[in-house]
Design a protein around this motif. Structure first.
Motif, mmCIF file in Angstrom:
data_model
loop_
_atom_site.group_PDB
_atom_site.id
_atom_site.type_symbol
_atom_site.label_atom_id
_atom_site.label_comp_id
_atom_site.label_asym_id
_atom_site.label_seq_id
_atom_site.Cartn_x
_atom_site.Cartn_y
_atom_site.Cartn_z
ATOM 1 N N VAL A 167 -19.981 -6.570 11.640
ATOM 2 C CA VAL A 167 -20.147 -5.787 12.871
ATOM 3 C C VAL A 167 -20.480 -4.336 12.551
ATOM 4 C CG1 VAL A 167 -18.976 -4.935 14.949
ATOM 5 C CG2 VAL A 167 -18.687 -7.304 14.246
ATOM 6 N N GLY A 168 -19.756 -3.726 11.632
ATOM 7 C CA GLY A 168 -19.974 -2.323 11.300
ATOM 8 C C GLY A 168 -21.390 -2.014 10.847
ATOM 9 N N PRO A 169 -21.902 -2.719 9.831
ATOM 10 C CA PRO A 169 -23.279 -2.446 9.393
ATOM 11 C C PRO A 169 -24.328 -2.706 10.478
ATOM 12 C CG PRO A 169 -22.118 -3.721 7.738
ATOM 13 C CD PRO A 169 -21.219 -3.635 8.932
ATOM 14 N N MET A 170 -24.101 -3.749 11.303
ATOM 15 C CA MET A 170 -25.052 -4.063 12.366
ATOM 16 C C MET A 170 -25.079 -2.953 13.414
ATOM 17 S SD MET A 170 -27.245 -6.412 13.087
ATOM 18 C CE MET A 170 -26.679 -7.747 12.069
ATOM 19 N N VAL A 171 -23.911 -2.449 13.779
ATOM 20 C CA VAL A 171 -23.839 -1.364 14.770
ATOM 21 C C VAL A 171 -24.476 -0.099 14.194
ATOM 22 C CG1 VAL A 171 -22.257 0.137 16.040
ATOM 23 C CG2 VAL A 171 -21.850 -2.318 15.989
ATOM 24 N N LYS A 172 -24.192 0.216 12.935
ATOM 25 C CA LYS A 172 -24.804 1.402 12.312
ATOM 26 C C LYS A 172 -26.323 1.305 12.311
ATOM 27 C CE LYS A 172 -21.154 2.901 9.221
ATOM 28 N NZ LYS A 172 -20.702 3.045 7.837
ATOM 29 N N ARG A 173 -26.841 0.127 11.991
ATOM 30 C CA ARG A 173 -28.289 -0.079 11.951
ATOM 31 C C ARG A 173 -28.910 0.116 13.336
ATOM 32 N NH1 ARG A 173 -28.867 -5.430 10.115
ATOM 33 N NH2 ARG A 173 -27.763 -4.699 8.293
ATOM 34 N N GLN A 174 -28.251 -0.403 14.363
ATOM 35 C CA GLN A 174 -28.777 -0.260 15.726
ATOM 36 C C GLN A 174 -28.683 1.184 16.204
ATOM 37 O OE1 GLN A 174 -30.684 -2.117 17.170
ATOM 38 N NE2 GLN A 174 -29.841 -4.047 17.862
ATOM 39 N N LEU A 175 -27.582 1.850 15.894
ATOM 40 C CA LEU A 175 -27.411 3.234 16.345
ATOM 41 C C LEU A 175 -28.343 4.186 15.613
ATOM 42 C CD1 LEU A 175 -23.537 3.439 16.769
ATOM 43 C CD2 LEU A 175 -25.269 3.222 18.545
ATOM 44 N N ALA A 176 -28.819 3.809 14.429
ATOM 45 C CA ALA A 176 -29.789 4.644 13.722
ATOM 46 C C ALA A 176 -31.122 4.674 14.471
ATOM 47 C CB ALA A 176 -29.994 4.119 12.305
ATOM 48 N N ARG A 177 -31.439 3.577 15.179
ATOM 49 C CA ARG A 177 -32.683 3.519 15.956
ATOM 50 C C ARG A 177 -32.548 4.218 17.299
ATOM 51 N NH1 ARG A 177 -34.564 -2.446 16.241
ATOM 52 N NH2 ARG A 177 -32.524 -3.007 15.495
ATOM 53 N N GLU A 178 -31.458 3.919 18.023
ATOM 54 C CA GLU A 178 -31.222 4.526 19.333
ATOM 55 C C GLU A 178 -29.738 4.444 19.675
ATOM 56 O OE1 GLU A 178 -32.876 2.358 22.692
ATOM 57 O OE2 GLU A 178 -33.020 0.581 21.445
ATOM 58 N N SER A 179 -29.296 5.387 20.484
ATOM 59 C CA SER A 179 -27.891 5.421 20.883
ATOM 60 C C SER A 179 -27.696 4.514 22.094
ATOM 61 C CB SER A 179 -27.478 6.857 21.217
ATOM 62 O OG SER A 179 -26.133 6.882 21.620
ATOM 63 N N ILE A 180 -27.108 3.343 21.874
ATOM 64 C CA ILE A 180 -26.877 2.380 22.942
ATOM 65 C C ILE A 180 -25.412 1.958 22.922
ATOM 66 C CG2 ILE A 180 -29.244 1.490 23.065
ATOM 67 C CD1 ILE A 180 -28.377 -0.822 21.280
ATOM 68 N N ASP A 217 -8.725 -15.117 19.766
ATOM 69 C CA ASP A 217 -7.538 -14.345 19.410
ATOM 70 C C ASP A 217 -7.756 -12.862 19.699
ATOM 71 O OD1 ASP A 217 -6.273 -16.603 18.528
ATOM 72 O OD2 ASP A 217 -6.765 -16.273 16.410
ATOM 73 N N HIS A 218 -6.706 -12.237 20.189
ATOM 74 C CA HIS A 218 -6.773 -10.809 20.480
ATOM 75 C C HIS A 218 -6.976 -10.001 19.200
ATOM 76 C CE1 HIS A 218 -6.091 -7.053 22.552
ATOM 77 N NE2 HIS A 218 -5.219 -6.719 21.610
ATOM 78 N N GLY A 219 -6.452 -10.479 18.101
ATOM 79 C CA GLY A 219 -6.597 -9.780 16.824
ATOM 80 C C GLY A 219 -8.055 -9.687 16.387
ATOM 81 N N VAL A 220 -8.812 -10.747 16.609
ATOM 82 C CA VAL A 220 -10.233 -10.741 16.246
ATOM 83 C C VAL A 220 -10.979 -9.770 17.153
ATOM 84 C CG1 VAL A 220 -12.330 -12.135 16.100
ATOM 85 C CG2 VAL A 220 -10.153 -13.089 15.354
ATOM 86 N N PHE A 221 -10.646 -9.793 18.455
ATOM 87 C CA PHE A 221 -11.280 -8.863 19.392
ATOM 88 C C PHE A 221 -11.005 -7.415 18.988
ATOM 89 C CE2 PHE A 221 -10.909 -6.083 23.069
ATOM 90 C CZ PHE A 221 -12.195 -6.172 23.592
ATOM 91 N N SER A 222 -9.764 -7.108 18.668
ATOM 92 C CA SER A 222 -9.429 -5.729 18.314
ATOM 93 C C SER A 222 -10.075 -5.334 16.986
ATOM 94 C CB SER A 222 -7.915 -5.516 18.277
ATOM 95 O OG SER A 222 -7.332 -6.300 17.269
ATOM 96 N N GLU A 224 -14.202 -2.114 14.341
ATOM 97 C CA GLU A 224 -15.394 -2.017 13.487
ATOM 98 C C GLU A 224 -16.529 -1.297 14.210
ATOM 99 O OE1 GLU A 224 -16.381 -3.109 10.314
ATOM 100 O OE2 GLU A 224 -14.266 -3.384 9.882
ATOM 101 N N ALA A 225 -16.711 -1.604 15.503
ATOM 102 C CA ALA A 225 -17.781 -0.966 16.272
ATOM 103 C C ALA A 225 -17.518 0.531 16.424
ATOM 104 C CB ALA A 225 -17.915 -1.633 17.638
ATOM 105 N N GLU A 226 -16.277 0.901 16.710
ATOM 106 C CA GLU A 226 -15.941 2.327 16.832
ATOM 107 C C GLU A 226 -16.069 3.045 15.495
ATOM 108 O OE1 GLU A 226 -12.105 2.784 18.728
ATOM 109 O OE2 GLU A 226 -13.139 3.376 20.569
ATOM 110 N N ALA A 227 -15.626 2.400 14.414
ATOM 111 C CA ALA A 227 -15.713 3.016 13.089
ATOM 112 C C ALA A 227 -17.166 3.206 12.655
ATOM 113 C CB ALA A 227 -14.969 2.162 12.065
ATOM 114 N N ALA A 228 -18.066 2.376 13.165
ATOM 115 C CA ALA A 228 -19.485 2.486 12.821
ATOM 116 C C ALA A 228 -20.178 3.596 13.596
ATOM 117 C CB ALA A 228 -20.189 1.163 13.071
ATOM 118 N N GLY A 229 -19.477 4.178 14.577
ATOM 119 C CA GLY A 229 -20.041 5.307 15.303
ATOM 120 C C GLY A 229 -20.448 5.033 16.729
ATOM 121 N N ALA A 230 -20.094 3.879 17.272
ATOM 122 C CA ALA A 230 -20.442 3.576 18.662
ATOM 123 C C ALA A 230 -19.625 4.469 19.587
ATOM 124 C CB ALA A 230 -20.173 2.113 18.970
ATOM 125 N N GLU A 231 -20.327 5.180 20.471
ATOM 126 C CA GLU A 231 -19.639 6.075 21.407
ATOM 127 C C GLU A 231 -19.022 5.304 22.565
ATOM 128 O OE1 GLU A 231 -22.309 9.143 22.607
ATOM 129 O OE2 GLU A 231 -22.745 9.722 20.541
#
Length: 135
Positions: free
Chosen positions: A86-99, A110-115, A120-127
């Motif tokens: 998830v982290g690398p995929m989000v970073k790659r997408q955010l490098a192209r455009e902020s979405i 499981d809630h643990g997988v969701f969290s 991972e998405a927040e750590a990759a820089g998703a606002e």
């Protein structure tokens, strides 16, 4: 007499033709209009049984959709990426455009997988990280 034959022969040679140039121009203009106005969204590629929510709001059409199935597998654009992808995929997408990132989690996941995916998405820089529910 000879002159009459030449006139009749040239009239027979002239046939009615349909000019297709304006039609082709219109088709190309419509095609360009369709391509420019179409919104391309990467779907998750899996069906998810989303939970119901008491309140909801519509989300952006331009967004990154990540799905979590009931057996806790994580998908993006039809490919299984796992929580660690998830982290690398989000970073790659955010490098192209902020979405924004939208997580579609199955209600049996499981809630643990969701969290973990959320983190991972927040750590990759998703606002903006949202989750999808039924209306």
């Amino acid at each position: 007499m000879i002159r009459k034959k030449i006139v009749e022969q040239s009239a027979a040679d002239e046939q009615a033709e349909i000019n297709l140039s304006p039609l082709i121009d219109c088709v190309f203009i419509l095609l360009i209009f369709y391509i420019v106005t179409t919104v391309f969204i990467d779907e998750t590629g899996v069906d998810v049984n989303k939970p119901e929510a008491a309140s909801s709001s519509p989300l952006d059409k331009q967004s990154m959709l990540i799905a979590i199935t009931e057996d806790n597998r994580v998908f993006y654009a039809g490919k299984e990426i796992g929580v660690s992808g998830v982290g690398p995929m989000v970073k790659r997408q955010l490098a192209r455009e902020s979405i924004p990132v939208i997580i579609q989690a199955d209600k049996k996941a499981d809630h643990g997988v969701f969290s973990a995916v959320y983190g991972e998405a927040e750590a990759a820089g998703a606002e903006k990280v949202n989750f999808s529910t039924l209306d």
